[in-house]
Scaffold this active site. Structure first.
Site, PDB file in Angstrom:
ATOM      1  N   GLY A 116       0.675  -1.412  -0.071  1.00 40.66           N
ATOM      2  CA  GLY A 116      -0.134  -0.078   0.029  1.00 40.66           C
ATOM      3  C   GLY A 116       0.868   1.086  -0.098  1.00 40.66           C
ATOM      4  O   GLY A 116       2.049   1.254  -0.253  1.00 40.66           O
TER       5      GLY A 116
ATOM      6  N   GLY B  24       8.196  -4.648  -9.079  1.00 41.60           N
ATOM      7  CA  GLY B  24       9.394  -3.711  -9.144  1.00 41.60           C
ATOM      8  C   GLY B  24      10.805  -3.777  -9.269  1.00 41.60           C
ATOM      9  O   GLY B  24      11.326  -4.570  -8.430  1.00 41.60           O
TER      10      GLY B  24
ATOM     11  N   SER C 128       7.493   4.054  -1.009  1.00 37.03           N
ATOM     12  CA  SER C 128       6.594   4.639   0.078  1.00 37.03           C
ATOM     13  C   SER C 128       7.409   5.402   1.210  1.00 37.03           C
ATOM     14  O   SER C 128       6.679   6.223   1.746  1.00 37.03           O
ATOM     15  CB  SER C 128       5.654   3.374   0.380  1.00 37.03           C
ATOM     16  OG  SER C 128       4.975   2.923  -0.560  1.00 37.03           O
TER      17      SER C 128
ATOM     18  N   LEU D  92       0.302   3.582  -2.196  1.00 39.61           N
ATOM     19  CA  LEU D  92       0.828   3.609  -3.628  1.00 39.61           C
ATOM     20  C   LEU D  92       1.145   4.717  -4.297  1.00 39.61           C
ATOM     21  O   LEU D  92       0.718   5.930  -4.035  1.00 39.61           O
ATOM     22  CB  LEU D  92      -0.486   2.877  -4.191  1.00 39.61           C
ATOM     23  CG  LEU D  92      -1.082   1.556  -3.787  1.00 39.61           C
ATOM     24  CD1 LEU D  92      -2.325   1.428  -4.573  1.00 39.61           C
ATOM     25  CD2 LEU D  92      -0.161   0.596  -3.873  1.00 39.61           C
ATOM     26  N   HIS D  93       2.207   4.812  -5.257  1.00 39.41           N
ATOM     27  CA  HIS D  93       2.635   5.775  -6.098  1.00 39.41           C
ATOM     28  C   HIS D  93       2.902   5.251  -7.265  1.00 39.41           C
ATOM     29  O   HIS D  93       2.316   4.272  -7.817  1.00 39.41           O
ATOM     30  CB  HIS D  93       3.950   6.225  -5.229  1.00 39.41           C
ATOM     31  CG  HIS D  93       5.206   5.052  -4.911  1.00 39.41           C
ATOM     32  ND1 HIS D  93       5.796   4.083  -6.297  1.00 39.41           N
ATOM     33  CD2 HIS D  93       5.677   4.394  -3.940  1.00 39.41           C
ATOM     34  CE1 HIS D  93       6.522   3.282  -5.632  1.00 39.41           C
ATOM     35  NE2 HIS D  93       6.295   3.278  -4.434  1.00 39.41           N
ATOM     36  N   GLU D  94       3.419   6.097  -8.183  1.00 37.62           N
ATOM     37  CA  GLU D  94       3.453   5.747  -9.432  1.00 37.62           C
ATOM     38  C   GLU D  94       4.313   4.606 -10.048  1.00 37.62           C
ATOM     39  O   GLU D  94       3.977   3.942 -10.892  1.00 37.62           O
ATOM     40  CB  GLU D  94       4.408   6.979 -10.464  1.00 37.62           C
ATOM     41  CG  GLU D  94       4.347   6.798 -11.796  1.00 37.62           C
ATOM     42  CD  GLU D  94       2.987   6.638 -12.681  1.00 37.62           C
ATOM     43  OE1 GLU D  94       2.983   5.704 -13.701  1.00 37.62           O
ATOM     44  OE2 GLU D  94       2.022   7.014 -12.199  1.00 37.62           O
ATOM     45  N   GLY D  95       5.347   4.218  -8.976  1.00 35.16           N
ATOM     46  CA  GLY D  95       5.989   2.741  -9.322  1.00 35.16           C
ATOM     47  C   GLY D  95       4.943   1.688  -9.422  1.00 35.16           C
ATOM     48  O   GLY D  95       4.962   0.941  -9.950  1.00 35.16           O
ATOM     49  N   HIS D  96       4.235   1.707  -8.304  1.00 32.51           N
ATOM     50  CA  HIS D  96       2.944   0.676  -8.324  1.00 32.51           C
ATOM     51  C   HIS D  96       1.924   0.894  -9.300  1.00 32.51           C
ATOM     52  O   HIS D  96       1.500  -0.140  -9.935  1.00 32.51           O
ATOM     53  CB  HIS D  96       2.211   0.887  -6.706  1.00 32.51           C
ATOM     54  CG  HIS D  96       2.938   0.669  -5.813  1.00 32.51           C
ATOM     55  ND1 HIS D  96       3.216   1.801  -4.738  1.00 32.51           N
ATOM     56  CD2 HIS D  96       3.530  -0.349  -5.160  1.00 32.51           C
ATOM     57  CE1 HIS D  96       3.915   1.130  -3.687  1.00 32.51           C
ATOM     58  NE2 HIS D  96       4.181  -0.001  -3.959  1.00 32.51           N
TER      59      HIS D  96
END
Length: 293
Positions: A37, A152, A191, A39-43
């Site tokens: 959780g 990732g 995160s 979450l960011h642009e990588g997720h």
């Protein structure tokens, strides 16, 4: 988007979607993105990649058994509403949001341990961490039953460890490694970046800058060995007073075996990873770069 909070609801959601797609003449496939959780642009890049499959599943679970006794479990950032909004924007079909009691309803008597690949890097500095990762990921694979699972490459050792587990235990799925996503200034998305104060955030840029300097170093010094490169990178990182190095290592990838230190790195016959873990204040950041891919 379906939100499932129990294992039975999670399985039922995927089974219902599969039946609907079969009825429509679609051969269903499940793409899965396991996360903790915040979450960011990588997720988001992983969630978008999972749309290669006809059904995409995201899990959000802060897994307590992969945190050590002095690590940041209690302060790990959480924002369920924001996470669900991003998941919906990315077109996720099912979000699995279990609690600790759902995932671990009784005292565990089974742990999955991948040896050797987990022994170095984060495995050396965070004892037991990867046992917690592989155990929860195996549980999630058995619950979701994905065809493809997306991870990732910022956590490159995690990718290598999970791939080893999948191979050794004959999981019927494909692991899909996805590229590191960075801020415009080069900092790898994490995160935990939210923990950094302004000065720590600025000094943390030395990690990506050090990794990007490798090409020029190898071109200027073709006889540079793995040990030489480690020394140069350590010297670069420690120019930042807030940086406290956990490790800088050059290893073969994905085996994570040591790279021979007495031969020029450019003569390597295998893919090589340069991996870093550095503390800035209370925040531990990791980054890496693959060479000779």
């Amino acid at each position: 988007m379906i939100i499932a909070r129990t294992i039975s609801d999670m399985r039922a959601a995927v089974n219902t979607l599969k039946q609907q797609q079969i009825a429509a003449g679609i051969v269903p496939s499940v793409g899965f993105v396991p996360t903790m959780g915040y979450l960011h642009e990588g997720h988001a890049s992983l969630m978008r990649a999972a749309k290669d499959c006809s059904i995409s599943v995201l899990s959000i679970f802060v897994n307590p058994i992969q945190f050590g006794p002095n690590e940041d479990l209690d302060r790990y950032p959480r924002d369920e509403a924001r996470d669900l909004q991003l998941a919906e924007q990315c077109g996720v079909d099912v979000v699995f949001l279990p609690t600790v009691d759902i995932m671990y309803p009784s005292a565990r008597k089974t742990t999955i341990q991948v040896t050797d690949v987990s022994a170095r890097l984060c495995g050396a500095s965070r004892p037991g961490h990867f046992d917690g990762v592989t155990t929860v990921v195996a549980k999630l694979f058995n619950i979701v039953k994905p065809d493809r699972a997306y991870f990732g490459m910022k956590d490159a050792q995690q990718v290598a460890v999970i791939q080893q587990m999948v191979d050794d235990l004959n999981f019927d799925l494909t692991i899909v490694p996805c590229p590191i996503v960075r801020e415009q200034d080069g900092l790898a998305l994490s995160s935990r970046n939210v923990y950094l104060c302004a000065e720590e955030r600025e000094q943390a840029l030395v990690l990506s800058q050090a990794l990007q300097s490798i090409d020029a170093l190898l071109e200027q010094h073709p006889s540079l060995t793995a040990a030489d490169l480690v020394t140069v990178l350590q010297e670069t990182i420690t120019t930042k007073p807030l940086a406290k190095i956990d490790y800088v290592e050059v290893l073969q990838f994905p085996s994570l075996q040591p790279q021979l230190t007495n031969e020029p790195l450019v003569q390597s016959q295998t893919q090589v990873i340069v991996a870093l873990a550095v503390h800035f204040g209370r925040t531990r950041l990791i980054d890496n770069r693959l060479l000779f891919a």
